[in-house]
Enzyme design. Structure first.
Site, PDB file in Angstrom:
ATOM      1  N   ARG A 117      13.813 -18.700  20.874  1.00 20.21           N
ATOM      2  CA  ARG A 117      12.640 -18.484  20.012  1.00 20.21           C
ATOM      3  C   ARG A 117      11.771 -17.464  20.731  1.00 20.21           C
ATOM      4  O   ARG A 117      11.199 -17.751  21.789  1.00 20.21           O
ATOM      5  CB  ARG A 117      11.891 -19.806  19.807  1.00 20.21           C
ATOM      6  CG  ARG A 117      10.680 -19.736  18.888  1.00 20.21           C
ATOM      7  CD  ARG A 117      10.067 -21.129  18.776  1.00 20.21           C
ATOM      8  NE  ARG A 117       8.827 -21.132  18.031  1.00 20.21           N
ATOM      9  CZ  ARG A 117       8.717 -21.386  16.731  1.00 20.21           C
ATOM     10  NH1 ARG A 117       9.802 -21.665  16.025  1.00 20.21           N
ATOM     11  NH2 ARG A 117       7.542 -21.386  16.138  1.00 20.21           N
ATOM     12  N   HIS A 144      13.382 -15.955  10.391  1.00 23.48           N
ATOM     13  CA  HIS A 144      13.363 -17.379  10.736  1.00 23.48           C
ATOM     14  C   HIS A 144      14.474 -18.080   9.932  1.00 23.48           C
ATOM     15  O   HIS A 144      14.198 -18.887   9.039  1.00 23.48           O
ATOM     16  CB  HIS A 144      11.992 -17.973  10.411  1.00 23.48           C
ATOM     17  CG  HIS A 144      11.689 -19.246  11.125  1.00 23.48           C
ATOM     18  ND1 HIS A 144      12.612 -19.909  11.918  1.00 23.48           N
ATOM     19  CD2 HIS A 144      10.551 -20.018  11.151  1.00 23.48           C
ATOM     20  CE1 HIS A 144      12.061 -21.000  12.406  1.00 23.48           C
ATOM     21  NE2 HIS A 144      10.816 -21.087  11.962  1.00 23.48           N
ATOM     22  N   GLN A 147      14.743 -22.101   9.600  1.00 20.62           N
ATOM     23  CA  GLN A 147      13.756 -22.671   8.696  1.00 20.62           C
ATOM     24  C   GLN A 147      14.196 -22.524   7.243  1.00 20.62           C
ATOM     25  O   GLN A 147      14.093 -23.465   6.448  1.00 20.62           O
ATOM     26  CB  GLN A 147      12.398 -21.987   8.893  1.00 20.62           C
ATOM     27  CG  GLN A 147      11.315 -22.459   7.921  1.00 20.62           C
ATOM     28  CD  GLN A 147      10.927 -23.896   8.111  1.00 20.62           C
ATOM     29  OE1 GLN A 147      10.510 -24.285   9.194  1.00 20.62           O
ATOM     30  NE2 GLN A 147      11.064 -24.711   7.069  1.00 20.62           N
ATOM     31  N   ASP A 239       2.576 -19.638   3.952  1.00 20.14           N
ATOM     32  CA  ASP A 239       2.594 -19.743   5.408  1.00 20.14           C
ATOM     33  C   ASP A 239       1.218 -19.302   5.915  1.00 20.14           C
ATOM     34  O   ASP A 239       0.399 -18.768   5.146  1.00 20.14           O
ATOM     35  CB  ASP A 239       3.713 -18.848   5.974  1.00 20.14           C
ATOM     36  CG  ASP A 239       3.969 -19.062   7.458  1.00 20.14           C
ATOM     37  OD1 ASP A 239       3.467 -20.051   8.019  1.00 20.14           O
ATOM     38  OD2 ASP A 239       4.664 -18.230   8.067  1.00 20.14           O
ATOM     39  N   CYS A 279       6.170 -24.025   5.833  1.00 17.20           N
ATOM     40  CA  CYS A 279       6.990 -24.227   7.025  1.00 17.20           C
ATOM     41  C   CYS A 279       6.239 -24.949   8.144  1.00 17.20           C
ATOM     42  O   CYS A 279       6.873 -25.421   9.099  1.00 17.20           O
ATOM     43  CB  CYS A 279       7.552 -22.903   7.529  1.00 17.20           C
ATOM     44  SG  CYS A 279       6.299 -21.650   7.863  1.00 17.20           S
ATOM     45  N   ARG A 307      14.666 -29.800   8.910  1.00 15.01           N
ATOM     46  CA  ARG A 307      14.954 -28.934  10.050  1.00 15.01           C
ATOM     47  C   ARG A 307      15.940 -29.619  10.999  1.00 15.01           C
ATOM     48  O   ARG A 307      16.865 -28.989  11.514  1.00 15.01           O
ATOM     49  CB  ARG A 307      13.657 -28.596  10.811  1.00 15.01           C
ATOM     50  CG  ARG A 307      12.735 -27.609  10.136  1.00 15.01           C
ATOM     51  CD  ARG A 307      13.307 -26.199  10.067  1.00 15.01           C
ATOM     52  NE  ARG A 307      13.653 -25.667  11.364  1.00 15.01           N
ATOM     53  CZ  ARG A 307      12.791 -25.092  12.206  1.00 15.01           C
ATOM     54  NH1 ARG A 307      11.507 -25.020  11.890  1.00 15.01           N
ATOM     55  NH2 ARG A 307      13.207 -24.603  13.359  1.00 15.01           N
TER      56      ARG A 307
END
Length: 319
Positions: A117, A144, A147, A239, A279, A307
């Site tokens: 990440r 991402h 996700q 987001d 998310c 997830r």
């Protein structure tokens, strides 16, 4: 009980692959991962052991902090019988100037896979180019994918199909918007992104998305009108307005994004049975009001749970 044929099929389809961005996968491969995620989830719910990665080790490199990514991968490896090793940049010689290539080659001798990440997507690509083990993108500034796989699982569970669906993303044209556009384009979901003119998705990424949409038949659009985007939507997604690592005048940015807030007035444009996704983490009363994210249409915590199960599907398919 887990079907060993399903496991072998997933491994044979994804053998030798990394999980860097959704554009690297076909509709059939993503659909297999979605169904496999749901199977693993059902096994976990009934307490059925599925230690498919016994003896395997995953190195987890974090240059960006995380709640969901770290806990889902670490818990996932534990449930699969393997071991997850948390490494921040201060734990590695990368922080002291060792090259990404050398780090990839060394870690390939020690562990069975790497999840990273980080900020620059080029770091993930360089890691993959030099590693002899699978590399998983846990998030970069551009994409991402983990996700969005969980998001697709959530939508599929709630709606039963992707056919005829429209997803509206309202907010910054960031890594989430770009990955959602790509996921929708591949799976055949219509998708409209509403962002301020100076915060739209990367033109090169949008061009790639349109290429995928030409194959699937998905209708892909960008607009600066959130009402147009949400009109007739089956799924509304947002987001945070300032992603991790963003530097600038936050108050000025909030002012420029206020008309993109997902609130009770905006969601009236969507279908009556719309889903709300985020998310997380969320900033209530900024990008979304509490009445929406905590309302009856919100599935954000189911989405967050997925997830874990999506991570496990990726891990067992690659490792």
């Amino acid at each position: 009980m887990i079907n060993p044929v399903v496991v072998q099929n997933m491994k044979s389809k994804l053998e030798g692959k990394h999980f860097l961005k959704l554009a690297d996968f076909t509709k059939a491969e993503l659909m297999d991962l979605i169904r496999y995620t749901i199977q693993l989830k059902n096994m976990q719910k009934v307490g059925e052991s599925h230690q498919l990665l016994k003896g395997k080790t995953l190195a987890m490199i974090f240059e960006k902090s995380s709640t969901r990514t770290r806990v889902s991968f670490e818990t996932g490896m534990y449930q699969l019988g393997g071991h997850a090793m948390f490494l921040n940049k201060n734990d590695l010689q990368i922080g002291n100037g060792e090259t990404i290539a050398d780090t990839a080659k060394v870690l390939s001798r020690y562990v069975d896979g790497i999840m990273i990440r980080t900020y620059d997507h080029a770091i993930v690509e360089e890691l993959a180019d030099n590693a002899s083990i699978p590399i998983i993108n846990g998030l970069t500034d551009d994409f991402h994918p983990c996700q969005v796989l969980a998001d697709l699982v959530t939508i599929y569970e709630e709606k039963g199909s992707f056919k005829g669906l429209k997803l509206a993303f309202v907010g910054d044209g960031n890594n989430m918007a770009q990955s959602l556009l790509m996921g929708c384009a591949i799976m055949g979901i219509d998708c409209t992104v509403a962002s301020p003119d100076n915060s739209q998705v990367d033109p090169e990424v949008f061009k790639q998305v349109m290429g995928k949409a030409a194959v699937s038949g998905a209708k892909i659009e960008q607009t600066n009108d959130p009402h147009k985007a949400v009109e007739g939507a089956d799924v509304i997604y947002t987001d945070v307005w300032a992603s991790m690592g963003w530097n600038g005048d936050l108050e000025k940015r909030k002012q420029s994004f206020m008309k993109f807030q997902v609130n009770d007035e905006l969601v009236k444009e969507a279908k009556e049975d719309y889903l709300f996704l985020h998310c997380l983490p969320a900033h209530r009363e900024e990008e979304v009001t509490g009445t929406v994210i905590d309302g009856d249409h919100s599935v954000v915590f189911d989405q967050a749970e997925n997830r874990l199960h999506a991570q496990k599907a990726i891990l067992t398919s690659l490792l």
